[in-house]
Design a protein around this motif. Structure first.
Motif, PDB file in Angstrom:
ATOM      1  N   LEU A   1       0.826  -1.198   0.000  1.00 12.91           N
ATOM      2  CA  LEU A   1       0.000   0.000   0.000  1.00 12.91           C
ATOM      3  C   LEU A   1       0.863   1.252   0.000  1.00 12.91           C
ATOM      4  O   LEU A   1       2.036   1.223   0.370  1.00 12.91           O
ATOM      5  N   VAL A   2       0.250   2.359  -0.386  1.00 13.35           N
ATOM      6  CA  VAL A   2       0.834   3.686  -0.234  1.00 13.35           C
ATOM      7  C   VAL A   2      -0.017   4.457   0.763  1.00 13.35           C
ATOM      8  O   VAL A   2      -1.249   4.483   0.650  1.00 13.35           O
ATOM      9  N   VAL A   3       0.637   5.065   1.737  1.00 10.67           N
ATOM     10  CA  VAL A   3      -0.034   5.925   2.701  1.00 10.67           C
ATOM     11  C   VAL A   3       0.309   7.373   2.358  1.00 10.67           C
ATOM     12  O   VAL A   3       1.484   7.734   2.245  1.00 10.67           O
ATOM     13  N   ILE A   4      -0.709   8.199   2.172  1.00  7.56           N
ATOM     14  CA  ILE A   4      -0.500   9.621   1.899  1.00  7.56           C
ATOM     15  C   ILE A   4      -0.897  10.397   3.150  1.00  7.56           C
ATOM     16  O   ILE A   4      -2.082  10.523   3.475  1.00  7.56           O
ATOM     17  N   SER A   5       0.112  10.858   3.860  1.00  8.33           N
ATOM     18  CA  SER A   5      -0.118  11.585   5.105  1.00  8.33           C
ATOM     19  C   SER A   5       1.180  12.284   5.486  1.00  8.33           C
ATOM     20  O   SER A   5       2.217  12.098   4.836  1.00  8.33           O
ATOM     21  N   ARG A   6       1.134  13.066   6.553  1.00  7.73           N
ATOM     22  CA  ARG A   6       2.339  13.770   7.004  1.00  7.73           C
ATOM     23  C   ARG A   6       2.174  14.200   8.458  1.00  7.73           C
ATOM     24  O   ARG A   6       1.079  14.161   9.023  1.00  7.73           O
ATOM     25  N   GLY A   7       3.272  14.609   9.062  1.00  8.53           N
ATOM     26  CA  GLY A   7       3.247  15.199  10.394  1.00  8.53           C
ATOM     27  C   GLY A   7       2.667  14.292  11.466  1.00  8.53           C
ATOM     28  O   GLY A   7       2.803  13.072  11.440  1.00  8.53           O
ATOM     29  N   ALA A   8       2.023  14.922  12.440  1.00 10.22           N
ATOM     30  CA  ALA A   8       1.470  14.187  13.578  1.00 10.22           C
ATOM     31  C   ALA A   8       0.442  13.151  13.145  1.00 10.22           C
ATOM     32  O   ALA A   8       0.359  12.064  13.728  1.00 10.22           O
ATOM     33  N   ALA A   9      -0.349  13.477  12.126  1.00  9.16           N
ATOM     34  CA  ALA A   9      -1.349  12.525  11.644  1.00  9.16           C
ATOM     35  C   ALA A   9      -0.686  11.248  11.146  1.00  9.16           C
ATOM     36  O   ALA A   9      -1.166  10.139  11.391  1.00  9.16           O
ATOM     37  N   LEU A  10       0.438  11.389  10.460  1.00 17.63           N
ATOM     38  CA  LEU A  10       1.161  10.227   9.954  1.00 17.63           C
ATOM     39  C   LEU A  10       1.672   9.360  11.089  1.00 17.63           C
ATOM     40  O   LEU A  10       1.578   8.131  11.032  1.00 17.63           O
ATOM     41  N   MET A  11       2.222   9.978  12.139  1.00 15.30           N
ATOM     42  CA  MET A  11       2.802   9.207  13.232  1.00 15.30           C
ATOM     43  C   MET A  11       1.743   8.462  14.034  1.00 15.30           C
ATOM     44  O   MET A  11       2.052   7.511  14.754  1.00 15.30           O
ATOM     45  N   HIS A  12       0.499   8.861  13.906  1.00 13.98           N
ATOM     46  CA  HIS A  12      -0.602   8.083  14.470  1.00 13.98           C
ATOM     47  C   HIS A  12      -1.075   7.017  13.485  1.00 13.98           C
ATOM     48  O   HIS A  12      -1.352   5.878  13.864  1.00 13.98           O
ATOM     49  N   PHE A  13      -1.126   7.399  12.225  1.00  8.77           N
ATOM     50  CA  PHE A  13      -1.722   6.544  11.197  1.00  8.77           C
ATOM     51  C   PHE A  13      -0.838   5.339  10.859  1.00  8.77           C
ATOM     52  O   PHE A  13      -1.342   4.233  10.659  1.00  8.77           O
ATOM     53  N   ALA A  14       0.480   5.540  10.795  1.00  7.17           N
ATOM     54  CA  ALA A  14       1.384   4.455  10.399  1.00  7.17           C
ATOM     55  C   ALA A  14       1.325   3.265  11.354  1.00  7.17           C
ATOM     56  O   ALA A  14       1.158   2.116  10.911  1.00  7.17           O
ATOM     57  N   PRO A  15       1.444   3.462  12.679  1.00  4.91           N
ATOM     58  CA  PRO A  15       1.324   2.307  13.578  1.00  4.91           C
ATOM     59  C   PRO A  15      -0.052   1.649  13.510  1.00  4.91           C
ATOM     60  O   PRO A  15      -0.170   0.427  13.635  1.00  4.91           O
ATOM     61  N   LEU A  16      -1.088   2.456  13.307  1.00 10.08           N
ATOM     62  CA  LEU A  16      -2.436   1.907  13.203  1.00 10.08           C
ATOM     63  C   LEU A  16      -2.548   0.978  12.001  1.00 10.08           C
ATOM     64  O   LEU A  16      -3.031  -0.161  12.107  1.00 10.08           O
ATOM     65  N   LEU A  17      -2.077   1.436  10.856  1.00  9.85           N
ATOM     66  CA  LEU A  17      -2.196   0.650   9.628  1.00  9.85           C
ATOM     67  C   LEU A  17      -1.381  -0.637   9.675  1.00  9.85           C
ATOM     68  O   LEU A  17      -1.735  -1.624   9.026  1.00  9.85           O
ATOM     69  N   SER A  18      -0.313  -0.649  10.463  1.00  4.31           N
ATOM     70  CA  SER A  18       0.547  -1.836  10.523  1.00  4.31           C
ATOM     71  C   SER A  18      -0.178  -3.053  11.074  1.00  4.31           C
ATOM     72  O   SER A  18       0.304  -4.178  10.944  1.00  4.31           O
ATOM     73  N   GLY A  19      -1.347  -2.858  11.668  1.00  3.30           N
ATOM     74  CA  GLY A  19      -2.154  -3.988  12.104  1.00  3.30           C
ATOM     75  C   GLY A  19      -2.761  -4.757  10.952  1.00  3.30           C
ATOM     76  O   GLY A  19      -3.145  -5.918  11.108  1.00  3.30           O
ATOM     77  N   TRP A  20      -2.841  -4.119   9.784  1.00  2.00           N
ATOM     78  CA  TRP A  20      -3.402  -4.768   8.599  1.00  2.00           C
ATOM     79  C   TRP A  20      -2.318  -5.216   7.614  1.00  2.00           C
ATOM     80  O   TRP A  20      -2.466  -6.238   6.958  1.00  2.00           O
ATOM     81  N   THR A  21      -1.263  -4.424   7.489  1.00  2.00           N
ATOM     82  CA  THR A  21      -0.181  -4.801   6.589  1.00  2.00           C
ATOM     83  C   THR A  21       1.108  -4.125   7.037  1.00  2.00           C
ATOM     84  O   THR A  21       1.082  -3.009   7.563  1.00  2.00           O
ATOM     85  N   LYS A  22       2.212  -4.820   6.825  1.00  2.00           N
ATOM     86  CA  LYS A  22       3.530  -4.230   7.087  1.00  2.00           C
ATOM     87  C   LYS A  22       4.154  -3.723   5.792  1.00  2.00           C
ATOM     88  O   LYS A  22       5.225  -3.125   5.798  1.00  2.00           O
ATOM     89  N   ARG A  23       3.473  -3.954   4.687  1.00  2.00           N
ATOM     90  CA  ARG A  23       4.017  -3.636   3.363  1.00  2.00           C
ATOM     91  C   ARG A  23       3.451  -2.301   2.872  1.00  2.00           C
ATOM     92  O   ARG A  23       2.622  -2.261   1.978  1.00  2.00           O
TER      93      ARG A  23
END
Length: 230
Positions: free
Chosen positions: A145-167
């Motif tokens: 996947l590609v995640v489009i985000s930045r800043g504080a929102a990204l640092m919350h979103f990235a760990p959250l998404l890792s529950g579904w995929t590490k890729r």
């Protein structure tokens, strides 16, 4: 002048559920909704027991039909443009000129997604690009996947998404708004980070193939999650 006990602003799942319970309590209720649901672009709605995977349009149709059983509940496809008064005595006016006197207000307006100015995003939104992994992460589990985000929102979103995929790869579409410590944290977890602006999202029939950056780098993926406040 319509007089009700409760005016519900928003006719999504929350507003319709509230209307159902108020109808069963024999309260005079009106549900006001503009008829442009946030999930209207998606094919399926998830997370509702007995209705997992139903189309959003069908979900709303069934819910609205069930509300019509209760004579104290009315529904209006309209937009509230002004509210005045105080608790126990509110006056609402809608875009069509309807006036409503209500003792109580219930706001169930939900969220609106701001459109990102990225060529090709509109073609995949709701088909292979989404904003909520709880709603659509299961279908993209373990996919690149590609995640489009930045800043504080990204640092919350990235760990959250890792529950579904590490890729997944992060594209910030410009300055990442991160500290060096936050960049190190992403690197420590093996998450690639690109801050080059996105040139375009390439897709076929709504299914994303890859994301192209302004410097020519192409990132293959089968799905996108993005934060719409960028």
């Amino acid at each position: 002048m319509n007089k009700v006990d409760v005016a519900i602003i928003g006719g999504g799942p929350a507003g319709l559920s509230a209307g159902l319970m108020l109808g069963r309590a024999r309260k005079r209720t009106i549900v006001i909704d503009e008829g442009r649901p946030r999930n209207g672009v998606t094919r399926e709605a998830h997370g509702f027991l007995t209705r997992d995977g139903i189309s959003p349009r069908e979900f709303r149709r069934i819910a609205q039909e069930q509300l019509r059983v209760y004579p104290s509940v009315s529904q209006a496809e309209d937009t509230v443009v002004s509210i005045s008064g105080e608790d126990g005595s509110f006056l609402l006016e809608t875009a069509t000129g309807m006036k409503i006197a209500s003792k109580k207000l219930l706001f169930a307006a939900g969220m609106k997604d701001r459109k990102l100015k990225i060529p090709g995003l509109a073609d995949v939104y709701g088909k292979s690009a989404f904003v909520c992994p709880y709603c659509d992460g299961w279908e993209l589990r373990d996919e690149p996947l590609v995640v489009i985000s930045r800043g504080a929102a990204l640092m919350h979103f990235a760990p959250l998404l890792s529950g579904w995929t590490k890729r997944f790869v992060v594209c910030t579409n410009g300055p990442d708004e991160l500290s060096e410590a936050e960049r190190d944290e992403l690197r420590d977890h093996g998450i690639p980070l690109f801050d080059t602006p996105i040139r375009a999202i390439l897709s076929s029939e709504g299914m994303v193939n890859h994301v192209t950056l302004e410097d020519g780098i192409e990132i293959p993926c089968t799905g996108i999650f993005f934060k719409s406040e960028l």
